[in-house]
Design a protein around this motif. Structure first.
Motif, PDB file in Angstrom:
ATOM      1  N   ASP A   1      62.186  -5.383  28.383  1.00 22.90           N
ATOM      2  CA  ASP A   1      62.046  -4.108  29.105  1.00 22.90           C
ATOM      3  C   ASP A   1      61.786  -2.926  28.167  1.00 22.90           C
ATOM      4  O   ASP A   1      62.429  -1.876  28.242  1.00 22.90           O
ATOM      5  CB  ASP A   1      63.307  -3.815  29.940  1.00 22.90           C
ATOM      6  N   VAL A   2      60.813  -3.088  27.263  1.00 17.55           N
ATOM      7  CA  VAL A   2      60.390  -1.985  26.396  1.00 17.55           C
ATOM      8  C   VAL A   2      59.315  -1.196  27.127  1.00 17.55           C
ATOM      9  O   VAL A   2      58.247  -1.719  27.429  1.00 17.55           O
ATOM     10  CB  VAL A   2      59.857  -2.521  25.050  1.00 17.55           C
ATOM     11  N   THR A   3      59.613   0.059  27.428  1.00 15.89           N
ATOM     12  CA  THR A   3      58.728   0.864  28.255  1.00 15.89           C
ATOM     13  C   THR A   3      57.863   1.780  27.403  1.00 15.89           C
ATOM     14  O   THR A   3      58.366   2.553  26.595  1.00 15.89           O
ATOM     15  CB  THR A   3      59.560   1.727  29.227  1.00 15.89           C
ATOM     16  N   GLY A   4      56.549   1.682  27.597  1.00 16.59           N
ATOM     17  CA  GLY A   4      55.619   2.603  26.953  1.00 16.59           C
ATOM     18  C   GLY A   4      55.636   2.502  25.447  1.00 16.59           C
ATOM     19  O   GLY A   4      56.108   1.533  24.845  1.00 16.59           O
ATOM     20  N   SER A   5      55.093   3.523  24.796  1.00 22.55           N
ATOM     21  CA  SER A   5      55.104   3.588  23.338  1.00 22.55           C
ATOM     22  C   SER A   5      56.503   3.946  22.868  1.00 22.55           C
ATOM     23  O   SER A   5      57.156   4.820  23.434  1.00 22.55           O
ATOM     24  CB  SER A   5      54.111   4.639  22.841  1.00 22.55           C
ATOM     25  N   GLN A   6      56.958   3.270  21.821  1.00 19.43           N
ATOM     26  CA  GLN A   6      58.302   3.479  21.307  1.00 19.43           C
ATOM     27  C   GLN A   6      58.275   3.485  19.791  1.00 19.43           C
ATOM     28  O   GLN A   6      57.388   2.897  19.160  1.00 19.43           O
ATOM     29  CB  GLN A   6      59.246   2.355  21.785  1.00 19.43           C
ATOM     30  N   SER A   7      59.283   4.140  19.210  1.00 17.72           N
ATOM     31  CA  SER A   7      59.453   4.035  17.758  1.00 17.72           C
ATOM     32  C   SER A   7      60.457   2.925  17.469  1.00 17.72           C
ATOM     33  O   SER A   7      61.421   2.731  18.201  1.00 17.72           O
ATOM     34  CB  SER A   7      59.953   5.360  17.179  1.00 17.72           C
ATOM     35  N   VAL A   8      60.189   2.179  16.396  1.00 17.38           N
ATOM     36  CA  VAL A   8      61.042   1.071  15.977  1.00 17.38           C
ATOM     37  C   VAL A   8      61.545   1.379  14.571  1.00 17.38           C
ATOM     38  O   VAL A   8      60.753   1.607  13.660  1.00 17.38           O
ATOM     39  CB  VAL A   8      60.268  -0.266  15.980  1.00 17.38           C
ATOM     40  N   GLU A   9      62.875   1.380  14.406  1.00 19.14           N
ATOM     41  CA  GLU A   9      63.462   1.656  13.102  1.00 19.14           C
ATOM     42  C   GLU A   9      64.138   0.397  12.586  1.00 19.14           C
ATOM     43  O   GLU A   9      64.934  -0.238  13.289  1.00 19.14           O
ATOM     44  CB  GLU A   9      64.468   2.794  13.205  1.00 19.14           C
ATOM     45  N   ILE A  10      63.792   0.005  11.335  1.00 20.44           N
ATOM     46  CA  ILE A  10      64.299  -1.219  10.747  1.00 20.44           C
ATOM     47  C   ILE A  10      65.022  -0.904   9.456  1.00 20.44           C
ATOM     48  O   ILE A  10      64.486  -0.215   8.584  1.00 20.44           O
ATOM     49  CB  ILE A  10      63.160  -2.238  10.472  1.00 20.44           C
ATOM     50  N   THR A  11      66.254  -1.409   9.324  1.00 19.72           N
ATOM     51  CA  THR A  11      67.012  -1.262   8.087  1.00 19.72           C
ATOM     52  C   THR A  11      67.564  -2.622   7.686  1.00 19.72           C
ATOM     53  O   THR A  11      67.935  -3.435   8.539  1.00 19.72           O
ATOM     54  CB  THR A  11      68.173  -0.258   8.255  1.00 19.72           C
ATOM     55  N   ALA A  12      67.607  -2.857   6.366  1.00 21.52           N
ATOM     56  CA  ALA A  12      68.164  -4.100   5.833  1.00 21.52           C
ATOM     57  C   ALA A  12      68.728  -3.813   4.458  1.00 21.52           C
ATOM     58  O   ALA A  12      68.117  -3.077   3.664  1.00 21.52           O
ATOM     59  CB  ALA A  12      67.100  -5.197   5.766  1.00 21.52           C
ATOM     60  N   LEU A  13      69.875  -4.373   4.167  1.00 24.37           N
ATOM     61  CA  LEU A  13      70.501  -4.136   2.878  1.00 24.37           C
ATOM     62  C   LEU A  13      69.598  -4.636   1.751  1.00 24.37           C
ATOM     63  O   LEU A  13      69.103  -5.758   1.784  1.00 24.37           O
ATOM     64  CB  LEU A  13      71.857  -4.846   2.808  1.00 24.37           C
ATOM     65  N   GLY A  14      69.380  -3.765   0.767  1.00 18.23           N
ATOM     66  CA  GLY A  14      68.551  -4.133  -0.372  1.00 18.23           C
ATOM     67  C   GLY A  14      67.087  -3.809  -0.194  1.00 18.23           C
ATOM     68  O   GLY A  14      66.292  -4.043  -1.100  1.00 18.23           O
ATOM     69  N   PHE A  15      66.733  -3.246   0.984  1.00 13.28           N
ATOM     70  CA  PHE A  15      65.329  -2.929   1.249  1.00 13.28           C
ATOM     71  C   PHE A  15      65.216  -1.481   1.723  1.00 13.28           C
ATOM     72  O   PHE A  15      66.145  -0.933   2.329  1.00 13.28           O
ATOM     73  CB  PHE A  15      64.744  -3.858   2.318  1.00 13.28           C
ATOM     74  N   ALA A  16      64.064  -0.880   1.449  1.00 14.84           N
ATOM     75  CA  ALA A  16      63.795   0.452   1.958  1.00 14.84           C
ATOM     76  C   ALA A  16      63.590   0.375   3.466  1.00 14.84           C
ATOM     77  O   ALA A  16      62.916  -0.530   3.967  1.00 14.84           O
ATOM     78  CB  ALA A  16      62.558   1.031   1.284  1.00 14.84           C
ATOM     79  N   SER A  17      64.164   1.321   4.190  1.00 16.02           N
ATOM     80  CA  SER A  17      64.029   1.322   5.642  1.00 16.02           C
ATOM     81  C   SER A  17      62.596   1.648   6.048  1.00 16.02           C
ATOM     82  O   SER A  17      61.823   2.204   5.266  1.00 16.02           O
ATOM     83  CB  SER A  17      65.002   2.313   6.272  1.00 16.02           C
ATOM     84  N   SER A  18      62.264   1.310   7.289  1.00 12.92           N
ATOM     85  CA  SER A  18      60.913   1.566   7.785  1.00 12.92           C
ATOM     86  C   SER A  18      61.002   1.999   9.240  1.00 12.92           C
ATOM     87  O   SER A  18      61.904   1.584   9.974  1.00 12.92           O
ATOM     88  CB  SER A  18      60.054   0.300   7.657  1.00 12.92           C
ATOM     89  N   ARG A  19      60.052   2.836   9.613  1.00 13.26           N
ATOM     90  CA  ARG A  19      59.980   3.307  10.993  1.00 13.26           C
ATOM     91  C   ARG A  19      58.529   3.278  11.428  1.00 13.26           C
ATOM     92  O   ARG A  19      57.665   3.879  10.792  1.00 13.26           O
ATOM     93  CB  ARG A  19      60.532   4.726  11.110  1.00 13.26           C
ATOM     94  N   VAL A  20      58.237   2.532  12.512  1.00 15.47           N
ATOM     95  CA  VAL A  20      56.871   2.399  13.002  1.00 15.47           C
ATOM     96  C   VAL A  20      56.867   2.627  14.508  1.00 15.47           C
ATOM     97  O   VAL A  20      57.915   2.646  15.161  1.00 15.47           O
ATOM     98  CB  VAL A  20      56.279   1.005  12.679  1.00 15.47           C
ATOM     99  N   ASN A  21      55.680   2.789  15.034  1.00 17.36           N
ATOM    100  CA  ASN A  21      55.501   2.922  16.476  1.00 17.36           C
ATOM    101  C   ASN A  21      54.876   1.654  17.034  1.00 17.36           C
ATOM    102  O   ASN A  21      54.055   1.009  16.384  1.00 17.36           O
ATOM    103  CB  ASN A  21      54.599   4.110  16.808  1.00 17.36           C
ATOM    104  N   VAL A  22      55.272   1.287  18.247  1.00 16.00           N
ATOM    105  CA  VAL A  22      54.613   0.189  18.950  1.00 16.00           C
ATOM    106  C   VAL A  22      53.858   0.772  20.131  1.00 16.00           C
ATOM    107  O   VAL A  22      54.303   1.727  20.776  1.00 16.00           O
ATOM    108  CB  VAL A  22      55.614  -0.883  19.427  1.00 16.00           C
TER     109      VAL A  22
END
Length: 923
Positions: free
Chosen positions: A69-90
Motif C-alpha cells: 500500500d505505497v501510495t504515489g511518489s514517496q521518499s525512501v530513507e535507508i540507514t545501515a551501520l557502517g554505511f552512509a545513509s541514502s535517501r531516494v524517491n520512488v
C-alpha cells in the motif's frame, strides 16, 4: 572581462525553482514495493532500516524489505551501520527498488583507478589508493574543490600566493610535492584537459600548467579516487606523482539543494554558494544526473602599510616641520599635506574576488542487450579580480597625475571558461564478461585578461584606464578504445586489458588590443609602455599550435590463488606512445601483492613513466613586467633588498633567442617509481597501511633565469636584450612514506565513531650537476637558478598530518579534524647570498556539526581553522617598508612593508579562521 554585478537573488531563485519542480508529487497508487539494499559489490546488507512515510522495516538476510500500500511518489530513507545513509524517491507505480550504499570506511569503496579489474576495493589494491566520498566532501566547510581535496588528502597541496597575475585566480595543485603537471587527472576514468594558464610568476609550480580542479563543483562529485603511485604505463603522460579520478554522481530519484555562507574572522572573504543536484531515470534503467552551482567569494586583504613616500617633497617655510624619511632629515623640505592622510593600506594581498557559475551532467542509457550509451560533461565560467603593485603619484614614468592624482592600484580581471564533453558506448558480453568501451572526450579551457584601473603611461594624460590584454586557450580531444577480458586459467583468475588512444591537443595565445601593449610616445621621459600590471600580448606573439599522439597499451592482472583477496596478486602493464613533436616513448609497470592472511598483506610496485612537454612550455612567449629582488642594484640606488619592476622576455623553445643560447629542443621528462608497503587489518573495522616510495625524474623541465645580452652577446643577433627559456635541465629524487589508518566503532545505542589518521612525508631534492650548453658554460646558476631549485625542493611542506573524527548519533553528526602543515622554506632571489626564511609548521583545527532538522532539511555549522592560525610573519622579500615622520614629532607611518605574510607560498593561505553555515534540503 570585468566582474559584473552579483546576480545572487536570480540564481538562488533558479535553484529553488529547480528543487521545487523536481519534487512535485504524482498521485498514483502501487500495491507493493520491494526494497533491496546492497553494498557496492552487490552483496546484500541485512538489518538495514528502510523508512517510507511513517512505516519502517528492517531488511532480511537477502537485504530485502517489502512494503504494501505505497501510495504515489514517496521518499525512501535507508540507514545501515557502517554505511552512509541514502535517501531516494520512488515513482508512482514502481514495484522494485535496489539501493547501493557506500561504506563509511572509504577504503572499502570499489574503485576504478589503478586497476582495470572490476570490483576491486581500495584496500585490496597493490598500490596505495585513497578515496574521498561525497559525504566527506560536504562536511569540510571548504568552498572550492581544490581546497577540499587539500584538507582531506594530506599528499595533495593547494598552495596560495598573491600578486601573481593569473595564479591569483587558479592555484597550482600538486601531489607528493611534485609539479602540478606531474599528476594526471581523470573524470569518470577519462583524461581531463589542463588549464590554458602557464604559471609564470614566482610561486609554487612556476613554469607548469596544471588542472583547474575548481571548474568541477564538489556538488557534482560522487567520490574522488587518489592513486599515489606512478601510472604512466596505464594512463599515459603526466601520471608520475599519481592519478586523481573524479567520479561524477549517478544517483536517480534523489537530489539536494544547498545554500552556504562563510566569512573569515576578520570580517572579509564572504562566500555565498547556491547549488542543486538531481538525478532522474531515463527510460527503464537509464539515468541523467544534473548539477548547477553558483559561487561568489569576496576578496580578503592582509596587506601591511606602505611606508614609502607617495608624493613629492615641497620647500618648507619658516617654522614648518621638515620631512624625515627613514631617519634622514630632508633639510628645507616638507611633506605634501596629502602624505598625512593617505590610506597606507593601498595594496590588496589575499584572495581575489571570484564569481563562478557552473553546470555538470552525467548520463547513462542501456540501448540494447548489454550495451550502454554514456555521456558526461560540464560548463564553467569564472571571473576573478585581483591587484598588482600600487603605482605612486611620485612615479612619473608610471603615473600621470592628471589621470590619477594619488596614484593607482591596477587590477587584473581574469575570465576563465571551461567546457568538457565526453560521449561513449560500453558493451559487455553476457557469457564471457568481455567488455569494450569506445569513447571520444573533448575539453576546452580559455583564460583571458582584462586590465582595469590602470593606464598606459606612454599615452600620458590621454591614456585609457582599461584594456583587453589578450589571453590563452587550450583544447584536447581524445579517442579511446579500451577492452577488458576476465577469465580463469588453471585455477588462476586473470584480467587482460588493452587499448588504443588518439589525442589531439591545441594551444593558442590571443593578442590584446593595441593600447594594452603599444608605446605611444606621448608620456613623460621613460614612461612605461603597455597597460600596467600586465602588458598585453602583441600580434607577433600570437600562437596557434597543435600536436597529436597515438598510444597503445596492454595490461595484465592475476590472482594466482584463484581467490580474490588471498594469496598472490601480480600485474604488469606496458604502453607505447608516438608524439608528433618529440617522438616515441615506451613505459612499463609491474605490481605485486601477497595476502599472507586476511589481516596482513605485502604490496609493491615499480614503473617507468614520462611527461610530455606541455604545449605551453613549448610555445608560450611574452614580454612581461616581473618584480624581482634588486640583488645586483640594477637601478643604482644602493638598495639591494627592494623589489623592482623589470621587463623580461620569455621566448619560445624554438625561437632564435633559444637557439642563440644553445638551448636544445624540449623532450619528455622521464621517471622511475618504486613503492612498497604493508596493509594490516588486525581487528574488525580497524585498518592500517604503510607505504614507502621513491620517484626519480630526469630531464625535468624548468624555466631558466634571465640571460642578458651584455653577458651573452649572441642574444643581440636574435633581437633580444634579455631572455628566459624552458629547458630540460633538472634531475630530482623524491622519497617519502604514506601512513594511513582508520577505525569504525559501533556503540550499543547504534551511534558510530569514525576515526581516521593519515601521515605523509615527501622530500624532494635536486640531484646531479647542471649540464649547460657550451655557450652557457659558466652560467649554470642562471640556467637553473638557486631560487628555482628552492621552489622545487622547499616551497611546499614535506610533512602533512590529518587526524579526523566523526561521531554520528541519530540525526546528529559531530566532526572535528586536526591538520598539520609542516615547515617549508622560501628563498627570495638567487645570487651568492639570497634571502631565505623557514616558516614553522602549524596545526589547524576544524569543527562542524550537522543536524537533521526534519525529513529533508539539515543544518551544518562549523569553523575552519578554529584557532585562527596564520603562517609566520614575513621577514624577507619585503617591499614598500619605511618610516615617515616630521621634525615636529608626527609619525605618519612606520611599517616593515606591505607583505605581512609571504606572497610567494602559503600552504594553507593566510586568511586565518572562517566560520560558516550551510542549509541542505534533500528531495
Amino acid at each position: 572581462m570585468q566582474i559584473s554585478e552579483n546576480n545572487r537573488y536570480f540564481w538562488i531563485a533558479v535553484t529553488l525553482i529547480f528543487g521545487i519542480v523536481s519534487v512535485l508529487p504524482l498521485t498514483t497508487y502501487a500495491d507493493s514495493l520491494k526494497v533491496t539494499v546492497q553494498d557496492q559489490n552487490g552483496s546484500a546488507i541485512p538489518s538495514a532500516k528502510v523508512l517510507i512515510g511513517g512505516e519502517e522495516q528492517t531488511t532480511d538476510d537477502n537485504g530485502a524489505a517489502t512494503f504494501s500500500d505505497v501510495t504515489g511518489s514517496q521518499s525512501v530513507e535507508i540507514t545501515a551501520l557502517g554505511f552512509a545513509s541514502s535517501r531516494v524517491n520512488v515513482s508512482a507505480g514502481q514495484t522494485e527498488l535496489t539501493i547501493m550504499l557506500a561504506p563509511i570506511q572509504t577504503v572499502e569503496t570499489v574503485v576504478v583507478v589503478g586497476t582495470r579489474s572490476i570490483g576491486r576495493r581500495a584496500l585490496q589494491a597493490p598500490v596505495p589508493i585513497e578515496v574521498v566520498e561525497k559525504k566527506q566532501l560536504s562536511l569540510t566547510g571548504q568552498s572550492e574543490t581544490g581546497r577540499i581535496l587539500q584538507m582531506l588528502v594530506p599528499s595533495f597541496n593547494f598552495s596560495s600566493s598573491s600578486i601573481s597575475d593569473g595564479t591569483d585566480a587558479l592555484r597550482p595543485a600538486t601531489l607528493r610535492g611534485l609539479g602540478p603537471d606531474q599528476t594526471l587527472v581523470l573524470v569518470n576514468g577519462k583524461r581531463r584537459h589542463k588549464s590554458a594558464l602557464l604559471h609564470i610568476n614566482t610561486s609554487v609550480g612556476r613554469g607548469t600548467a596544471g588542472t583547474d580542479f575548481n571548474a568541477i563543483p564538489s556538488s557534482a562529485i560522487k567520490r574522488i579516487e587518489v592513486l599515489r603511485d606512478g601510472a604512466a604505463a596505464q594512463y599515459g603522460s603526466d601520471a608520475i606523482a599519481g592519478v586523481i579520478n573524479i567520479v561524477l554522481k549517478d544517483d536517480v530519484d534523489t537530489g539536494d539543494a544547498n545554500f552556504y555562507w562563510g566569512q573569515t574572522y576578520e570580517g572579509d572573504g564572504d562566500t555565498w554558494i547556491g547549488n542543486a543536484n538531481y538525478g532522474m531515470k531515463v527510460g527503464e534503467d537509464g539515468y541523467i544526473n544534473l548539477t548547477a552551482e553558483w559561487r561568489d567569494r569576496y576578496r580578503t586583504n592582509r596587506a601591511g602599510l606602505s611606508g614609502n613616500i607617495q608624493y613629492g617633497l615641497h620647500e618648507a617655510g619658516d617654522n614648518e616641520p621638515m620631512a624625515i624619511i627613514n631617519g634622514e632629515k630632508q633639510e628645507g623640505m616638507k611633506f605634501d599635506s596629502r602624505e598625512y592622510t593617505f590610506d597606507r593600506q593601498n595594496f590588496r594581498i589575499g584572495d581575489a574576488d571570484s564569481t563562478q557559475k557552473v553546470g555538470f551532467y552525467n548520463f547513462g542509457l542501456p540501448i540494447f542487450g548489454n550495451m550502454e550509451l554514456y555521456s558526461f560533461g560540464g560548463y564553467s565560467t569564472r571571473q576573478n579580480n585581483s591587484a598588482g603593485f600600487y603605482r605612486r603619484a611620485n612615479q612619473p614614468e608610471r603615473t600621470d597625475t592628471n589621470v590619477y592624482p594619488d596614484g593607482f592600484l591596477p587590477e587584473i580581471n581574469t575570465g576563465i571558461e571551461d567546457v568538457s564533453l565526453a560521449l561513449g558506448v560500453d558493451w559487455t558480453h553476457e557469457s564471457t564478461d568481455l567488455n569494450v568501451d569506445v569513447s571520444v572526450n573533448h575539453g576546452l579551457n580559455t583564460f583571458d585578461f582584462f586590465i582595469s584601473n590602470s593606464m598606459n603611461a606612454s599615452y600620458g594624460a590621454a591614456s585609457p584606464t582599461s584594456a583587453d590584454a589578450g589571453g590563452f586557450e587550450l583544447s584536447q580531444t581524445a579517442f579511446n578504445l579500451d577492452v577488458t577480458y576476465p577469465l580463469e586459467y588453471q585455477s588462476s583468475l586473470i584480467n587482460l586489458a588493452g587499448g588504443v588512444e588518439f589525442r589531439r591537443e591545441g594551444y593558442g595565445i590571443n593578442a590584446g588590443e593595441p593600447v594594452s601593449w603599444i608605446n605611444a610616445g606621448l608620456g613623460a621621459d621613460g614612461a612605461a609602455s603597455g597597460i600596467q600590471v600586465f602588458p598585453g600580448f602583441r600580434p607577433n606573439q600570437e600562437t596557434d599550435e597543435n600536436r597529436t599522439n597515438i598510444a597503445g597499451y596492454a595490461d595484465f592482472e592475476s590472482y594466482l590463488s584463484g581467490e580474490p583477496g588471498s594469496g598472490l596478486l601480480v600485474g604488469a602493464a606496458i604502453r607505447g606512445e608516438q608524439y608528433s613533436d618529440f617522438g616515441t616513448t615506451v613505459t612499463g609497470k609491474a605490481t605485486a601483492r601477497y595476502d599472507l592472511t586476511s589481516q596482513f598483506a605485502l604490496r609493491a610496485a615499480g614503473s617507468t613513466g614520462f611527461r610530455a612537454p606541455s604545449l605551453q612550455q613549448l610555445y608560450f612567449n611574452n614580454i612581461s613586467t616581473q618584480f624581482k629582488i634588486d640583488a645586483d642594484d640594477i637601478d643604482g640606488d644602493g638598495d639591494t633588498d627592494e623589489l623592482i619592476p623589470l621587463e623580461v622576455g620569455t621566448f619560445r623553445n624554438d625561437s632564435d633567442a633559444a637557439r642563440a643560447l644553445g638551448i636544445p629542443e624540449l623532450k619528455e621528462e622521464t621517471a622511475f617509481n618504486v613503492s612498497g608497503g604493508v596493509v594490516l587489518k588486525p581487528v574488525e573495522k580497524l585498518w592500517v597501511s604503510v607505504d614507502g616510495f621513491l620517484i626519480q625524474i630526469d630531464d625535468r623541465i624548468v624555466l631558466s633565469g634571465s640571460f642578458s645580452a651584455d653577458s651573452v652577446p649572441e642574444l643581440v643577433e636574435a633581437g633580444a636584450n634579455s631572455a628566459q627559456v624552458f629547458t630540460n635541465v633538472a634531475q630530482t629524487r623524491t622519497t617519502g612514506v604514506d601512513i594511513a589508518a582508520g577505525y569504525l566503532h559501533t556503540f550499543d545505542n547504534e551511534s558510530l565513531l569514525n576515526l581516521k589518521a593519515a601521515f605523509t612525508f615527501a622530500d624532494t631534492e635536486v640531484i646531479g650537476d647542471v649540464e649547460a650548453p657550451e655557450i652557457l658554460i659558466g652560467f649554470e646558476d642562471t640556467l637553473f637558478p638557486s631560487q628555482e631549485r628552492s621552489m622545487i625542493e622547499e616551497w611546499q611542506p614535506n610533512t602533512r598530518i590529518n587526524l579526523n573524527a566523526d561521531y554520528i548519533i541519530g540525526d546528529l553528526t559531530i566532526g572535528g579534524a586536526l591538520r598539520y602543515f609542516g615547515t617549508y622554506t622560501v628563498q627570495e632571489g638567487s645570487g651568492d647570498d639570497p634571502a631565505r626564511q623557514e616558516y614553522g609548521g602549524k596545526w589547524l583545527t576544524d569543527i562542524q556539526t550537522n543536524y537533521q532538522l526534519n525529513e529533508g532539511l539539515s543544518l551544518t555549522i562549523g569553523a575552519n581553522n578554529l584557532l585562527d592560525q596564520v603562517p609566520d610573519e614575513n621577514e624577507i622579500g619585503q617591499s614598500r617598508g619605511g618610516k615617515l615622520e616630521d621634525s615636529a614629532g608626527t609619525v605618519i607611518v612606520d611599517s616593515p612593508g606591505v607583505f605581512t605574510y609571504s606572497r610567494r607560498s602559503a600552504p594553507f593561505g593566510f586568511n586565518g579562521g572562517l566560520y560558516y553555515a550551510k542549509l541542505t534540503y534533500k528531495f
